[in-house]
Scaffold this motif. Structure first.
Motif, PDB file in Angstrom:
ATOM      1  N   ARG A  37       0.837  -1.197   0.000  1.00 47.47           N
ATOM      2  CA  ARG A  37       0.000   0.000   0.000  1.00 47.47           C
ATOM      3  C   ARG A  37       0.871   1.246   0.000  1.00 47.47           C
ATOM      4  O   ARG A  37       1.865   1.322   0.714  1.00 47.47           O
ATOM      5  CB  ARG A  37      -0.890   0.026   1.246  1.00 47.47           C
ATOM      6  CG  ARG A  37      -1.824   1.235   1.294  1.00 47.47           C
ATOM      7  CD  ARG A  37      -2.666   1.214   2.544  1.00 47.47           C
ATOM      8  NE  ARG A  37      -1.876   1.508   3.727  1.00 47.47           N
ATOM      9  CZ  ARG A  37      -2.337   1.441   4.970  1.00 47.47           C
ATOM     10  NH1 ARG A  37      -3.575   1.046   5.186  1.00 47.47           N
ATOM     11  NH2 ARG A  37      -1.567   1.731   5.985  1.00 47.47           N
ATOM     12  N   PRO A  39       0.579   5.183   0.921  1.00 48.23           N
ATOM     13  CA  PRO A  39      -0.346   5.931   1.771  1.00 48.23           C
ATOM     14  C   PRO A  39      -0.847   7.246   1.197  1.00 48.23           C
ATOM     15  O   PRO A  39      -1.393   8.077   1.933  1.00 48.23           O
ATOM     16  CB  PRO A  39       0.499   6.198   3.020  1.00 48.23           C
ATOM     17  CG  PRO A  39       1.891   6.291   2.508  1.00 48.23           C
ATOM     18  CD  PRO A  39       1.963   5.284   1.392  1.00 48.23           C
ATOM     19  N   THR A  47      -4.120   0.004  -2.615  1.00 47.41           N
ATOM     20  CA  THR A  47      -3.563  -1.252  -2.140  1.00 47.41           C
ATOM     21  C   THR A  47      -3.681  -2.325  -3.211  1.00 47.41           C
ATOM     22  O   THR A  47      -4.706  -2.438  -3.876  1.00 47.41           O
ATOM     23  CB  THR A  47      -4.293  -1.732  -0.868  1.00 47.41           C
ATOM     24  OG1 THR A  47      -4.181  -0.737   0.144  1.00 47.41           O
ATOM     25  CG2 THR A  47      -3.695  -3.037  -0.363  1.00 47.41           C
ATOM     26  N   VAL A  73      -2.208  -8.039  10.584  1.00 49.17           N
ATOM     27  CA  VAL A  73      -2.127  -6.712   9.970  1.00 49.17           C
ATOM     28  C   VAL A  73      -1.779  -5.666  11.022  1.00 49.17           C
ATOM     29  O   VAL A  73      -0.919  -4.806  10.802  1.00 49.17           O
ATOM     30  CB  VAL A  73      -3.449  -6.361   9.270  1.00 49.17           C
ATOM     31  CG1 VAL A  73      -3.399  -4.938   8.713  1.00 49.17           C
ATOM     32  CG2 VAL A  73      -3.752  -7.355   8.155  1.00 49.17           C
ATOM     33  N   MET A  77       1.596  -3.201  11.083  1.00 48.60           N
ATOM     34  CA  MET A  77       1.544  -1.747  11.052  1.00 48.60           C
ATOM     35  C   MET A  77       2.392  -1.135  12.163  1.00 48.60           C
ATOM     36  O   MET A  77       2.872  -0.004  12.031  1.00 48.60           O
ATOM     37  CB  MET A  77       0.091  -1.276  11.189  1.00 48.60           C
ATOM     38  CG  MET A  77      -0.794  -1.656  10.021  1.00 48.60           C
ATOM     39  SD  MET A  77      -0.310  -0.881   8.455  1.00 48.60           S
ATOM     40  CE  MET A  77      -0.697   0.832   8.787  1.00 48.60           C
ATOM     41  N   ARG A  78       2.596  -1.876  13.233  1.00 50.61           N
ATOM     42  CA  ARG A  78       3.341  -1.358  14.387  1.00 50.61           C
ATOM     43  C   ARG A  78       4.810  -1.740  14.368  1.00 50.61           C
ATOM     44  O   ARG A  78       5.649  -1.034  14.933  1.00 50.61           O
ATOM     45  CB  ARG A  78       2.733  -1.876  15.695  1.00 50.61           C
ATOM     46  CG  ARG A  78       1.315  -1.446  15.996  1.00 50.61           C
ATOM     47  CD  ARG A  78       0.958  -1.811  17.431  1.00 50.61           C
ATOM     48  NE  ARG A  78       1.190  -3.219  17.710  1.00 50.61           N
ATOM     49  CZ  ARG A  78       0.266  -4.169  17.603  1.00 50.61           C
ATOM     50  NH1 ARG A  78      -0.946  -3.855  17.204  1.00 50.61           N
ATOM     51  NH2 ARG A  78       0.551  -5.421  17.889  1.00 50.61           N
ATOM     52  N   SER A  80       8.220  -3.988  12.316  1.00 51.67           N
ATOM     53  CA  SER A  80       8.790  -4.667  11.162  1.00 51.67           C
ATOM     54  C   SER A  80       9.391  -6.020  11.538  1.00 51.67           C
ATOM     55  O   SER A  80       9.974  -6.701  10.696  1.00 51.67           O
ATOM     56  CB  SER A  80       9.871  -3.799  10.514  1.00 51.67           C
ATOM     57  OG  SER A  80      10.925  -3.541  11.434  1.00 51.67           O
ATOM     58  N   SER A 112       6.406  -7.334   7.889  1.00 50.80           N
ATOM     59  CA  SER A 112       6.054  -6.151   7.111  1.00 50.80           C
ATOM     60  C   SER A 112       7.308  -5.381   6.726  1.00 50.80           C
ATOM     61  O   SER A 112       8.356  -5.514   7.363  1.00 50.80           O
ATOM     62  CB  SER A 112       5.104  -5.242   7.897  1.00 50.80           C
ATOM     63  OG  SER A 112       5.742  -4.734   9.059  1.00 50.80           O
ATOM     64  N   ARG A 114       8.451  -1.296   5.270  1.00 54.68           N
ATOM     65  CA  ARG A 114       8.065   0.083   4.974  1.00 54.68           C
ATOM     66  C   ARG A 114       9.318   0.802   4.482  1.00 54.68           C
ATOM     67  O   ARG A 114      10.386   0.668   5.075  1.00 54.68           O
ATOM     68  CB  ARG A 114       7.524   0.760   6.235  1.00 54.68           C
ATOM     69  CG  ARG A 114       6.782   2.066   5.972  1.00 54.68           C
ATOM     70  CD  ARG A 114       6.392   2.720   7.286  1.00 54.68           C
ATOM     71  NE  ARG A 114       5.607   1.853   8.130  1.00 54.68           N
ATOM     72  CZ  ARG A 114       4.275   1.764   8.100  1.00 54.68           C
ATOM     73  NH1 ARG A 114       3.599   2.490   7.248  1.00 54.68           N
ATOM     74  NH2 ARG A 114       3.635   0.952   8.917  1.00 54.68           N
ATOM     75  N   PHE A 120       4.062   0.655   2.258  1.00 60.27           N
ATOM     76  CA  PHE A 120       3.984  -0.388   3.290  1.00 60.27           C
ATOM     77  C   PHE A 120       3.583  -1.698   2.628  1.00 60.27           C
ATOM     78  O   PHE A 120       2.712  -1.728   1.765  1.00 60.27           O
ATOM     79  CB  PHE A 120       2.939   0.001   4.338  1.00 60.27           C
ATOM     80  CG  PHE A 120       2.574  -1.111   5.281  1.00 60.27           C
ATOM     81  CD1 PHE A 120       3.346  -1.374   6.397  1.00 60.27           C
ATOM     82  CD2 PHE A 120       1.450  -1.903   5.050  1.00 60.27           C
ATOM     83  CE1 PHE A 120       3.019  -2.393   7.274  1.00 60.27           C
ATOM     84  CE2 PHE A 120       1.104  -2.928   5.924  1.00 60.27           C
ATOM     85  CZ  PHE A 120       1.898  -3.168   7.038  1.00 60.27           C
TER      86      PHE A 120
END
Length: 232
Positions: A37, A39, A47, A73, A77-78, A80, A112, A114, A120
């Motif tokens: 995704r 942002p 996405t 998920v 998001m919080r 890596s 994940s 980023r 992301f």
């Protein structure tokens, strides 16, 4: 084992994902899913989500909007750092966990990524059996992490279109300065006083940045620049 090479080829996201899925199988995982995704724009981030999960489970997951409560998920998001699924990990979403296992999505590993442009992504590897052991991770996790890195690069390029910030826009130092202060809520007059130039010059630099970032106004330009890591 090397995960480099085939992920960077393919004319569609589906073709790149096929390479990802084949490598996942080599690593011992029947299923995998990858989402990426960008942002921007904030209100409707684009996405791409591709998966080889059983179609019935994909439909159920989307119908129930499980992505909104999926702890995988939320963790991605919080952090890596990778996560290995467990009963404890899904303790707050028992229905999701029970239904996933009914479809053979029983043991999973996710990580994940980023990047500096704000993109992301998340890679999930899963299978019915066996459980993922520490010994297995000791031998495979480096390759799994490399797969996540290459998946991020391979899939992200399908999101770079007119709706996102142009790749590597070249902002001048002064344009970055005025956007930083604009992002902090300063008016053009306040920015002029802070950095010691005229308000007219401030507005000139803002207009230049707006054009380069393909933004609709100075606030949108500041948000795009900040989310893309251009103001740091």
């Amino acid at each position: 084992m090397s995960t480099q090479g085939p992920l960077l080829t393919g004319s569609t996201a589906e073709e790149v994902f096929l390479s990802i899925a084949l490598i996942a199988q080599d690593l011992g995982f029947q299923f995998c899913t990858h989402g990426v995704r960008v942002p921007i724009p904030i209100t409707r981030p684009r996405t791409i989500y591709v998966s080889n999960y059983p179609p019935d489970w994909q439909s159920r997951y989307n119908e129930q909007k499980y992505m909104d409560i999926d702890p995988t998920v939320a963790h991605g998001m919080r952090s890596s750092e990778p996560v290995v699924w467990s009963d404890e990990f899904f303790a707050k979403t028992p229905q999701l966990w029970q239904e996933a296992r009914q479809h053979g999505i029983c043991h999973g590993w996710a990580i994940s990524r980023r990047d500096a442009e704000g993109a992301f992504s998340m890679l999930v590897l899963a299978r019915p059996e066996p459980a993922i052991t520490g010994e297995e991770l000791a031998g495979k996790e480096w390759h799994m992490r490399q797969l996540a890195d290459m998946s991020h690069v391979g899939m992200k390029r399908f999101l770079l279109n007119a709706d996102t910030v142009p790749a590597n826009p070249k902002l001048s130092e002064r344009e970055v300065d005025v956007l930083r202060w604009t992002a902090d809520g300063k008016t053009a007059g306040e920015v002029a006083e802070i950095i010691g130039i005229s308000e007219r010059t401030v507005n000139f630099h803002i207009n230049q940045a707006v054009a380069k970032l393909q933004a609709s106004n100075k606030i949108n330009a500041a948000v795009r620049a900040a989310m893309s890591g251009l103001l740091w």
